[in-house]
Write a protein that holds these residues in place. Structure first.
Motif, PDB file in Angstrom:
ATOM      1  N   TRP A  50       0.831  -1.208   0.000  1.00 13.53           N
ATOM      2  CA  TRP A  50       0.000   0.000   0.000  1.00 13.53           C
ATOM      3  C   TRP A  50       0.865   1.258   0.000  1.00 13.53           C
ATOM      4  N   HIS A  51       1.873   1.287   0.862  1.00 11.31           N
ATOM      5  CA  HIS A  51       2.726   2.471   0.912  1.00 11.31           C
ATOM      6  C   HIS A  51       3.438   2.709  -0.414  1.00 11.31           C
ATOM      7  N   GLN A  52       3.898   1.641  -1.047  1.00 13.76           N
ATOM      8  CA  GLN A  52       4.545   1.796  -2.349  1.00 13.76           C
ATOM      9  C   GLN A  52       3.559   2.366  -3.366  1.00 13.76           C
ATOM     10  N   ALA A  53       2.333   1.841  -3.377  1.00 12.86           N
ATOM     11  CA  ALA A  53       1.332   2.310  -4.340  1.00 12.86           C
ATOM     12  C   ALA A  53       0.958   3.770  -4.094  1.00 12.86           C
ATOM     13  N   MET A  54       0.959   4.188  -2.824  1.00  9.03           N
ATOM     14  CA  MET A  54       0.565   5.558  -2.495  1.00  9.03           C
ATOM     15  C   MET A  54       1.742   6.531  -2.508  1.00  9.03           C
ATOM     16  N   GLY A  55       2.941   6.041  -2.858  1.00  9.18           N
ATOM     17  CA  GLY A  55       4.096   6.912  -2.933  1.00  9.18           C
ATOM     18  C   GLY A  55       4.621   7.355  -1.583  1.00  9.18           C
ATOM     19  N   ILE A  56       4.399   6.527  -0.550  1.00  4.18           N
ATOM     20  CA  ILE A  56       4.898   6.818   0.797  1.00  4.18           C
ATOM     21  C   ILE A  56       6.199   6.052   0.992  1.00  4.18           C
ATOM     22  N   ASP A  57       7.263   6.747   1.360  1.00  2.00           N
ATOM     23  CA  ASP A  57       8.594   6.135   1.413  1.00  2.00           C
ATOM     24  C   ASP A  57       8.759   5.133   2.560  1.00  2.00           C
ATOM     25  N   VAL A  58       7.963   5.245   3.610  1.00  5.71           N
ATOM     26  CA  VAL A  58       8.135   4.400   4.799  1.00  5.71           C
ATOM     27  C   VAL A  58       7.810   2.941   4.472  1.00  5.71           C
ATOM     28  N   ARG A  59       8.679   2.015   4.928  1.00  3.36           N
ATOM     29  CA  ARG A  59       8.415   0.582   4.845  1.00  3.36           C
ATOM     30  C   ARG A  59       8.481   0.007   6.257  1.00  3.36           C
ATOM     31  N   PHE A  60       7.808  -1.111   6.457  1.00  4.15           N
ATOM     32  CA  PHE A  60       7.679  -1.694   7.782  1.00  4.15           C
ATOM     33  C   PHE A  60       8.551  -2.940   7.918  1.00  4.15           C
ATOM     34  N   PRO A  61       9.187  -3.111   9.077  1.00  4.44           N
ATOM     35  CA  PRO A  61      10.064  -4.271   9.285  1.00  4.44           C
ATOM     36  C   PRO A  61       9.258  -5.550   9.420  1.00  4.44           C
ATOM     37  N   PRO A  62       9.892  -6.718   9.292  1.00  5.12           N
ATOM     38  CA  PRO A  62       9.150  -7.982   9.271  1.00  5.12           C
ATOM     39  C   PRO A  62       8.548  -8.390  10.611  1.00  5.12           C
ATOM     40  N   THR A  63       9.095  -7.923  11.734  1.00  2.73           N
ATOM     41  CA  THR A  63       8.561  -8.329  13.033  1.00  2.73           C
ATOM     42  C   THR A  63       7.971  -7.139  13.764  1.00  2.73           C
ATOM     43  N   HIS A  64       6.981  -7.419  14.595  1.00  2.00           N
ATOM     44  CA  HIS A  64       6.355  -6.350  15.360  1.00  2.00           C
ATOM     45  C   HIS A  64       7.324  -5.775  16.385  1.00  2.00           C
ATOM     46  N   GLU A  65       8.188  -6.596  16.916  1.00  2.00           N
ATOM     47  CA  GLU A  65       9.173  -6.121  17.885  1.00  2.00           C
ATOM     48  C   GLU A  65      10.030  -5.006  17.283  1.00  2.00           C
ATOM     49  N   GLU A  66      10.449  -5.183  16.036  1.00  4.20           N
ATOM     50  CA  GLU A  66      11.256  -4.159  15.371  1.00  4.20           C
ATOM     51  C   GLU A  66      10.442  -2.881  15.141  1.00  4.20           C
ATOM     52  N   PHE A  67       9.186  -3.036  14.763  1.00  5.70           N
ATOM     53  CA  PHE A  67       8.358  -1.855  14.517  1.00  5.70           C
ATOM     54  C   PHE A  67       8.094  -1.096  15.808  1.00  5.70           C
ATOM     55  N   ILE A  68       7.819  -1.807  16.896  1.00  8.83           N
ATOM     56  CA  ILE A  68       7.580  -1.145  18.180  1.00  8.83           C
ATOM     57  C   ILE A  68       8.839  -0.429  18.648  1.00  8.83           C
ATOM     58  N   ALA A  69      10.003  -1.011  18.406  1.00  6.31           N
ATOM     59  CA  ALA A  69      11.251  -0.330  18.752  1.00  6.31           C
ATOM     60  C   ALA A  69      11.363   0.995  17.993  1.00  6.31           C
ATOM     61  N   ARG A  70      10.938   1.003  16.727  1.00  5.59           N
ATOM     62  CA  ARG A  70      10.933   2.234  15.941  1.00  5.59           C
ATOM     63  C   ARG A  70       9.985   3.261  16.563  1.00  5.59           C
ATOM     64  N   CYS A  71       8.802   2.823  16.942  1.00 11.97           N
ATOM     65  CA  CYS A  71       7.839   3.732  17.579  1.00 11.97           C
ATOM     66  C   CYS A  71       8.408   4.315  18.864  1.00 11.97           C
ATOM     67  N   HIS A  72       8.967   3.463  19.718  1.00 13.55           N
ATOM     68  CA  HIS A  72       9.467   3.911  21.008  1.00 13.55           C
ATOM     69  C   HIS A  72      10.647   4.867  20.840  1.00 13.55           C
ATOM     70  N   ALA A  73      11.499   4.635  19.853  1.00 16.64           N
ATOM     71  CA  ALA A  73      12.625   5.528  19.600  1.00 16.64           C
ATOM     72  C   ALA A  73      12.158   6.920  19.198  1.00 16.64           C
ATOM     73  N   ALA A  74      10.944   6.993  18.621  1.00 21.62           N
ATOM     74  CA  ALA A  74      10.379   8.279  18.204  1.00 21.62           C
ATOM     75  C   ALA A  74       9.483   8.890  19.278  1.00 21.62           C
ATOM     76  N   GLY A  75       9.455   8.293  20.470  1.00 20.64           N
ATOM     77  CA  GLY A  75       8.650   8.834  21.563  1.00 20.64           C
ATOM     78  C   GLY A  75       7.230   8.314  21.614  1.00 20.64           C
ATOM     79  N   GLN A  76       6.912   7.331  20.765  1.00 24.70           N
ATOM     80  CA  GLN A  76       5.578   6.702  20.808  1.00 24.70           C
ATOM     81  C   GLN A  76       5.703   5.422  21.626  1.00 24.70           C
ATOM     82  N   ALA A  77       5.525   5.547  22.952  1.00 22.70           N
ATOM     83  CA  ALA A  77       5.809   4.429  23.851  1.00 22.70           C
ATOM     84  C   ALA A  77       4.600   3.960  24.645  1.00 22.70           C
ATOM     85  N   ARG A  78       3.435   4.572  24.423  1.00 16.17           N
ATOM     86  CA  ARG A  78       2.247   4.167  25.175  1.00 16.17           C
ATOM     87  C   ARG A  78       1.455   3.123  24.388  1.00 16.17           C
TER      88      ARG A  78
END
Length: 228
Positions: A87-115
């Motif tokens: 979907w992101h590729q089709a919509m021209g959004i550069d962000v891609r998501f890692p294969p595991t949820h643990e990796e994605f949550i680490a990305r969120c927490h590093a950006a201050g999204q920890a709740r």
């Protein structure tokens, strides 16, 4: 539970939603709904009428999540990543998501999204949820899961899960998802791509719940990004 993930992906691509029947057994639904009374499991409670969100209430679970909720979050995420990235590729959004949820949550927490954002919702007679989107911060996974924990016609009447889709220069399209107890609806959080004559374009989706006419309705929401 066997899931035809190819069919799920096709439904999401075509409609922005897909239903998987009987993800949870009735006993699991009842056990999950019963957690609502245990305040120590939650980080916050929202009374919808106070904020103009509708009528009824919901609570955001705290970490560590209840085991069933944690398992559902971990199990759904890798199945949905290929769709999210497509979907992101089709919509021209550069962000891609890692294969595991643990990796994605680490990305969120590093950006201050920890709740944590998984939640339980409770509706009584006359309650409803206005159309909305669950965003919460810069990092947004474009799909989420809604699980109906009560049985329509037995535990409550009314209270249909509804969505609207707004395409450019067109009126909104209404959608009603016919869920039964234990069913999961996978839905678009915000945008999804639609193929037009000049290539893909974005459509905007919102979701909510119509007014409950009688009884009590319980729902669980599995959101994959955390909140700022």
């Amino acid at each position: 539970m066997k899931v035809d993930w190819e069919a799920v992906g096709q439904s999401l691509d075509a409609e922005g939603h897909a239903i998987i029947e009987s993800v949870l057994r009735p006993a699991q639904c009842e056990a999950l709904a019963s957690l609502y009374a245990r305040d120590e499991l939650f980080r916050s409670r929202v009374v919808m009428a106070r904020h103009g969100f509708g009528s009824g209430e919901y609570k955001y679970l705290a970490y560590p999540l209840p085991p069933l909720v944690a398992r559902l979050r971990e199990a759904f995420y890798p199945r949905l990543v290929p769709i999210a990235n497509r979907w992101h590729q089709a919509m021209g959004i550069d962000v891609r998501f890692p294969p595991t949820h643990e990796e994605f949550i680490a990305r969120c927490h590093a950006a201050g999204q920890a709740r944590p954002t998984p939640l339980l919702l409770q509706y009584g007679e006359g309650d409803y949820n206005c159309l909305h989107q669950d965003l919460y911060g810069e990092h947004v996974f474009p799909l989420q899961v809604v699980l109906l924990l009560s049985e329509p016609g037995r535990d409550f009447t009314g209270g249909e899960f509804v969505m609207t889709e707004q395409r450019p220069r067109m009126q909104s399209r209404p959608i009603v998802l016919p869920l039964r107890q234990g069913d999961a609806a996978i839905i678009a959080v915000h945008h999804r791509p639609v193929q037009g004559t000049r290539g893909p374009y974005r459509v905007n989706l919102r979701h909510g719940v119509s007014r409950v006419r009688s009884g009590h309705r319980h729902t669980a929401g599995i959101i994959f990004h955390d909140a700022a």
